[in-house]
Motif scaffolding. Structure first.
Motif, PDB file in Angstrom:
ATOM      1  N   LEU A  83       1.036   3.889  -2.984  1.00  0.00           N
ATOM      2  CA  LEU A  83       0.720   5.269  -2.612  1.00  0.00           C
ATOM      3  C   LEU A  83       1.849   6.207  -3.033  1.00  0.00           C
ATOM      4  CD1 LEU A  83      -0.887   7.450  -1.097  1.00  0.00           C
ATOM      5  CD2 LEU A  83       0.250   6.699   1.010  1.00  0.00           C
ATOM      6  N   SER A  84       3.081   5.801  -2.772  1.00  0.00           N
ATOM      7  CA  SER A  84       4.231   6.606  -3.156  1.00  0.00           C
ATOM      8  C   SER A  84       4.288   6.788  -4.670  1.00  0.00           C
ATOM      9  CB  SER A  84       5.521   5.941  -2.654  1.00  0.00           C
ATOM     10  OG  SER A  84       6.658   6.677  -3.032  1.00  0.00           O
ATOM     11  N   THR A  86      -5.948   5.029  -1.450  1.00  0.00           N
ATOM     12  CA  THR A  86      -4.804   4.171  -1.121  1.00  0.00           C
ATOM     13  C   THR A  86      -4.274   4.479   0.273  1.00  0.00           C
ATOM     14  OG1 THR A  86      -4.221   4.187  -3.472  1.00  0.00           O
ATOM     15  CG2 THR A  86      -2.584   3.310  -1.957  1.00  0.00           C
ATOM     16  N   SER A  87      -4.315   5.748   0.676  1.00  0.00           N
ATOM     17  CA  SER A  87      -3.875   6.133   2.026  1.00  0.00           C
ATOM     18  C   SER A  87      -4.759   5.483   3.085  1.00  0.00           C
ATOM     19  CB  SER A  87      -3.921   7.657   2.186  1.00  0.00           C
ATOM     20  OG  SER A  87      -3.047   8.293   1.299  1.00  0.00           O
ATOM     21  N   THR A 114      -4.204   1.684   3.154  1.00  0.00           N
ATOM     22  CA  THR A 114      -2.926   1.374   3.799  1.00  0.00           C
ATOM     23  C   THR A 114      -3.034   1.530   5.307  1.00  0.00           C
ATOM     24  OG1 THR A 114      -1.726   2.137   1.838  1.00  0.00           O
ATOM     25  CG2 THR A 114      -0.468   1.948   3.886  1.00  0.00           C
ATOM     26  N   GLY A 122       0.822  -1.208   0.000  1.00  0.00           N
ATOM     27  CA  GLY A 122       0.000   0.000   0.000  1.00  0.00           C
ATOM     28  C   GLY A 122       0.856   1.259   0.000  1.00  0.00           C
ATOM     29  N   ILE A 163      -5.022   8.647  -4.471  1.00  0.00           N
ATOM     30  CA  ILE A 163      -4.093   8.833  -3.348  1.00  0.00           C
ATOM     31  C   ILE A 163      -4.839   8.735  -2.021  1.00  0.00           C
ATOM     32  CG2 ILE A 163      -2.629  10.532  -2.185  1.00  0.00           C
ATOM     33  CD1 ILE A 163      -1.784  11.500  -4.990  1.00  0.00           C
ATOM     34  N   ILE A 200       2.924   7.125   5.698  1.00  0.00           N
ATOM     35  CA  ILE A 200       1.940   7.561   4.701  1.00  0.00           C
ATOM     36  C   ILE A 200       2.190   9.014   4.306  1.00  0.00           C
ATOM     37  CG2 ILE A 200      -0.516   8.102   4.369  1.00  0.00           C
ATOM     38  CD1 ILE A 200      -1.129   5.589   6.055  1.00  0.00           C
ATOM     39  N   ILE A 211       3.512  10.581   0.522  1.00  0.00           N
ATOM     40  CA  ILE A 211       2.802  11.614  -0.233  1.00  0.00           C
ATOM     41  C   ILE A 211       3.675  12.840  -0.451  1.00  0.00           C
ATOM     42  CG2 ILE A 211       0.836  13.213  -0.188  1.00  0.00           C
ATOM     43  CD1 ILE A 211      -0.697  11.043   1.372  1.00  0.00           C
TER      44      ILE A 211
END
Length: 300
Positions: A53-54, A96-97, A100, A49, A93, A131, A135
């Motif tokens: 996300l990254s 997914t955040s 995660t 995740g 984003i 997280i 981002i």
């Protein structure tokens, strides 16, 4: 077409590298005689995740800043292609955040239950920081990836936090010898980022993305790359010599055979845009190292 673009934006080829630290941490926990399969599963899900996300955040941040343009080398990004809009990527984003964070919650619960509040709280904070860091790598005016700090993020979260964190989640204690393989995984993961930045050096410089490669220049970036891989080898050597103290530990050095061949390729390279295939070699060699840790514990 859009689903294919989302899959491309997730950058599946980066995922094996992201779980390498999880597998090494798990192998070290097994070596200590402690293992929880639920911790392994949710640690992998959390790490995947974070990696996706990254990747989404990198696509979004570089897209809105104009870094992903016609001058950029490597695969075309989602926003750059126009198939996925800025708004859709922002929603990706956010989703997914949250997903995660959900995985991280269950990871912590399966590791500590409802009894050890201090450890649970500490790891939850680490999860939030991971997280946020994923981002902020390229998103926002203070994106640290544009100031040459991305290497630190990768080393800390995909090396130290990944290996030592998973070990602690299983064993519930901290042993300092665990930091040697953690450092090795962190250095190799950083080498992948450095190689990526070497490939993108020209475009990054034009767009104002001041990675370490842009700051150092191509020649020093190569020396830095050699340092990362050779230092990772030295960390594993120390682990085998000081901790393993057995011939079976020499199996880890197999992963460095393609890496030292890779160093020769980088040394002879005079066109950074052609380095893209080398990314896969370093990432898969790091993944191989993690598999060898498991093999040594389970079968040797």
């Amino acid at each position: 077409m859009k689903l294919k673009t989302w899959i491309s934006a997730a950058r599946l080829r980066t995922l094996p590298l992201s779980v390498s630290g999880i597998l090494v941490g798990t192998a070290l926990a097994l070596r200590k005689g402690s293992f929880d399969w639920q911790v392994l599963i949710f640690a992998i899900l959390t790490t995947l995740g974070l990696q996706i996300l990254s990747n989404f955040a990198n696509d979004y941040g570089d897209g809105i800043k104009g870094t992903d343009n016609a001058e950029r080398t490597g695969p075309m990004r989602a926003l750059q292609s126009g198939i996925i809009s800025h708004k859709e990527m922002r929603m990706g984003i956010i989703f997914t955040s949250l997903l995660t964070l959900f995985f991280a919650f269950w990871l912590i619960y399966f590791a500590f239950g409802s009894e050890n509040f201090l450890h649970s709280f500490l790891f939850f904070i680490i999860g939030i920081c991971a997280i946020a860091a994923a981002i902020k790598y390229t998103v926002g005016n203070s994106a640290y990836g544009y100031r040459g700090l991305g290497d630190i993020f990768v080393f800390v979260f995909f090396g130290l936090v990944s290996v030592v964190g998973v070990y602690f989640l299983n064993v519930h204690q901290l042993d300092f010898w665990v930091f040697l393989p953690a450092i090795a995984i962190g250095l190799l993961s950083t080498a992948v980022l450095n190689l990526n930045n070497m490939r993108d050096q020209v475009g990054d410089k034009l767009s104002g993305k001041h990675t370490l490669v842009v700051k150092f220049g191509g020649k020093k970036a190569k020396h830095y790359h050699y340092f990362l891989i050779s230092s990772a080898f030295f960390a594993i050597f120390l682990f085998v010599f000081l901790v393993e103290k057995s011939w079976t530990g020499s199996i880890y050095f197999l992963a460095f055979v393609p890496l030292f061949i890779h160093i020769k390729t980088v040394c002879n390279n005079h066109q950074p845009s052609t380095l893209d295939p080398e990314l896969k070699k370093v990432a898969l060699s790091t993944f191989l190292l993690s598999i060898l840790f498991l093999v040594n514990v389970i079968w040797l």
